[in-house]
Structure formats: structure tokens, C-alpha cells
Motif scaffolding. Structure first.
Motif, PDB file in Angstrom:
ATOM      1  N   SER A  64       0.772  -0.826   0.123  1.00 53.62           N
ATOM      2  CA  SER A  64      -0.224   0.281  -0.218  1.00 53.62           C
ATOM      3  C   SER A  64       0.766   1.476   0.498  1.00 53.62           C
ATOM      4  O   SER A  64       2.199   1.150  -0.110  1.00 53.62           O
ATOM      5  CB  SER A  64      -0.976  -0.130   1.146  1.00 53.62           C
ATOM      6  N   MET A  65       0.292   2.132  -0.561  1.00 51.73           N
ATOM      7  CA  MET A  65       0.953   3.686  -0.467  1.00 51.73           C
ATOM      8  C   MET A  65      -0.144   4.738   0.335  1.00 51.73           C
ATOM      9  O   MET A  65      -1.327   4.483   0.056  1.00 51.73           O
ATOM     10  CB  MET A  65       1.545   4.191  -1.588  1.00 51.73           C
ATOM     11  N   LYS A  66       0.986   5.429   0.710  1.00 52.21           N
ATOM     12  CA  LYS A  66      -0.383   6.671   1.434  1.00 52.21           C
ATOM     13  C   LYS A  66       1.100   8.150   1.152  1.00 52.21           C
ATOM     14  O   LYS A  66       1.984   7.960   0.916  1.00 52.21           O
ATOM     15  CB  LYS A  66      -0.203   6.480   2.723  1.00 52.21           C
ATOM     16  N   GLU A  68       0.259  12.714   0.451  1.00 54.44           N
ATOM     17  CA  GLU A  68      -0.516  14.146   0.457  1.00 54.44           C
ATOM     18  C   GLU A  68      -0.957  13.978  -0.742  1.00 54.44           C
ATOM     19  O   GLU A  68      -0.633  13.971  -1.722  1.00 54.44           O
ATOM     20  CB  GLU A  68      -0.383  15.089   0.920  1.00 54.44           C
ATOM     21  N   ASP A  74      -4.852  13.616   3.804  1.00 58.53           N
ATOM     22  CA  ASP A  74      -3.984  12.382   3.086  1.00 58.53           C
ATOM     23  C   ASP A  74      -4.686  11.188   2.867  1.00 58.53           C
ATOM     24  O   ASP A  74      -5.280  11.164   2.233  1.00 58.53           O
ATOM     25  CB  ASP A  74      -4.171  12.380   5.156  1.00 58.53           C
ATOM     26  N   ARG A  76      -4.574   7.137   0.818  1.00 59.29           N
ATOM     27  CA  ARG A  76      -4.059   5.846   1.421  1.00 59.29           C
ATOM     28  C   ARG A  76      -4.659   4.968   0.049  1.00 59.29           C
ATOM     29  O   ARG A  76      -5.718   5.326   0.227  1.00 59.29           O
ATOM     30  CB  ARG A  76      -3.451   4.930   1.937  1.00 59.29           C
ATOM     31  N   GLU A  78      -4.381   0.863  -1.026  1.00 59.59           N
ATOM     32  CA  GLU A  78      -4.446   0.076  -0.953  1.00 59.59           C
ATOM     33  C   GLU A  78      -3.853  -1.559  -2.418  1.00 59.59           C
ATOM     34  O   GLU A  78      -4.453  -0.438  -3.089  1.00 59.59           O
ATOM     35  CB  GLU A  78      -5.290  -1.420  -0.512  1.00 59.59           C
TER      36      GLU A  78
END
Length: 180
Positions: A64-66, A68, A74, A76, A78
Motif C-alpha cells: 500500500s502507499m500513502k 498527500e 491524506d 492511502r 491499498e
């Protein structure tokens, strides 16, 4: 020596089986007609099953990446989930209408086509016969799920144990002496 071809079911046999199973499963909440059970057992070819039957399902979540996003905040994302399923020691399964059926000799295992042991709400039943071949009862699949978490990691191992609970009785709806 070559293996003999598996016996086949005609479309007429499949329709008769599906109709009998509909009556067994849906006509009466407490009992079913023994003749319907005998018909299904007679038409579904017996297949050998091994003494050990195991099914497995493994799921893995991708990365996963998160971060801005401008004007959103924010975010995120999956990763994709991958699923691997398999089984060991399964016997021949016959498709008849909305059902998948296996004849193990002492019982017939019945599943709705889009369901199996790993479904969120599994829809399986077992028609059980006594040693003399008389239909006794119908049971339904009631799984027990256990999840084992591996300490200090994000990994978990899920185990589904199958169990069959009484549902209906053949004939007048009362269990035979010594049954239950």
C-alpha cells in the motif's frame, strides 16, 4: 492400464436430481421425503474419496502507499489482494442445476454452485444414510473460524474448521433411536 472414463449424467438425470434437492432443502423446515434422498443417491455416481480431505485458501494483500494529494489531504491506496485456493483428496463433483454434489457412499455432500467451505456464508448440506442405505438426516455446514496472529508482525493465519449441524430428519421429522 488406462483409467476408465467417469460415468456421465444425462440432462434428464440432472433435472430430476435438482428437483429432488429443491424439495429436500426447501419444502418442509423439519423433514424431507426419503424417496427423494434415495433418488438422488441412486442417480449420482459413487466416487472414492480419500481418508483425508483438505482445502486451503491463502490471501495476500499487495503493498500500500500513502501520501498527500493537493486539495484532498491524506490519501492511502491499498495494493491488490491475491487469492490462492486449492484442495487435496476431493472426490468427483457433479453439477445439477444450482447444486454441486459428491456421493461418498455413506453421505451425499451438496453445495450451492457459488458457495464452498470458504465462502463468507457457506451454503452446504450433507444427506446422511444409515448402514442399510436408508436416508437418516440432513445436516448443514457450520464453520468455526480461528485466527492466529503472529506476534510482532502484521501476519495472521486463519483456519476454518468444518462442522455439520443437524437440520432435518427423513420421513416423519423425528430422529431415530440412537441418532442426534
Amino acid at each position: 492400464m488406462p483409467k476408465p472414463p467417469a460415468p456421465s449424467l444425462t440432462i434428464d438425470d440432472r433435472l430430476v436430481i435438482a428437483a429432488a434437492l429443491d424439495r429436500i432443502l426447501y419444502d418442509d423446515p423439519d423433514r424431507f421425503q426419503p424417496e427423494d434422498a434415495r433418488t438422488v443417491r441412486r442417480l449420482i455416481p459413487h466416487s472414492r474419496s480419500s481418508w483425508l480431505r483438505l482445502g486451503f485458501r491463502a490471501e495476500r494483500q499487495g503493498p500500500s502507499m500513502k501520501g498527500e494529494a493537493a486539495g484532498i489531504g491524506d490519501v492511502r491506496m491499498e495494493g491488490d489482494k491475491s487469492v490462492v485456493e486449492g484442495n487435496l483428496g476431493e472426490s468427483t463433483v457433479w453439477r445439477c442445476g444450482q447444486y454441486k454434489i459428491s456421493n461418498h457412499g455413506g453421505d451425499l455432500e451438496i453445495w450451492q454452485v457459488m458457495s464452498d467451505e470458504f465462502a463468507q456464508e457457506p451454503k452446504g448440506a450433507r444427506l446422511e444414510f444409515d448402514a442399510g442405505g436408508r436416508p437418516e438426516r440432513l445436516t448443514f455446514f457450520q464453520p468455526r473460524d480461528i485466527e492466529l496472529r503472529i506476534p510482532f508482525t502484521s501476519f495472521a493465519v486463519g483456519v476454518r474448521l468444518g462442522g455439520w449441524q443437524p437440520w432435518k430428519w427423513a420421513g416423519d421429522g423425528t430422529p431415530a433411536a440412537g441418532s442426534a
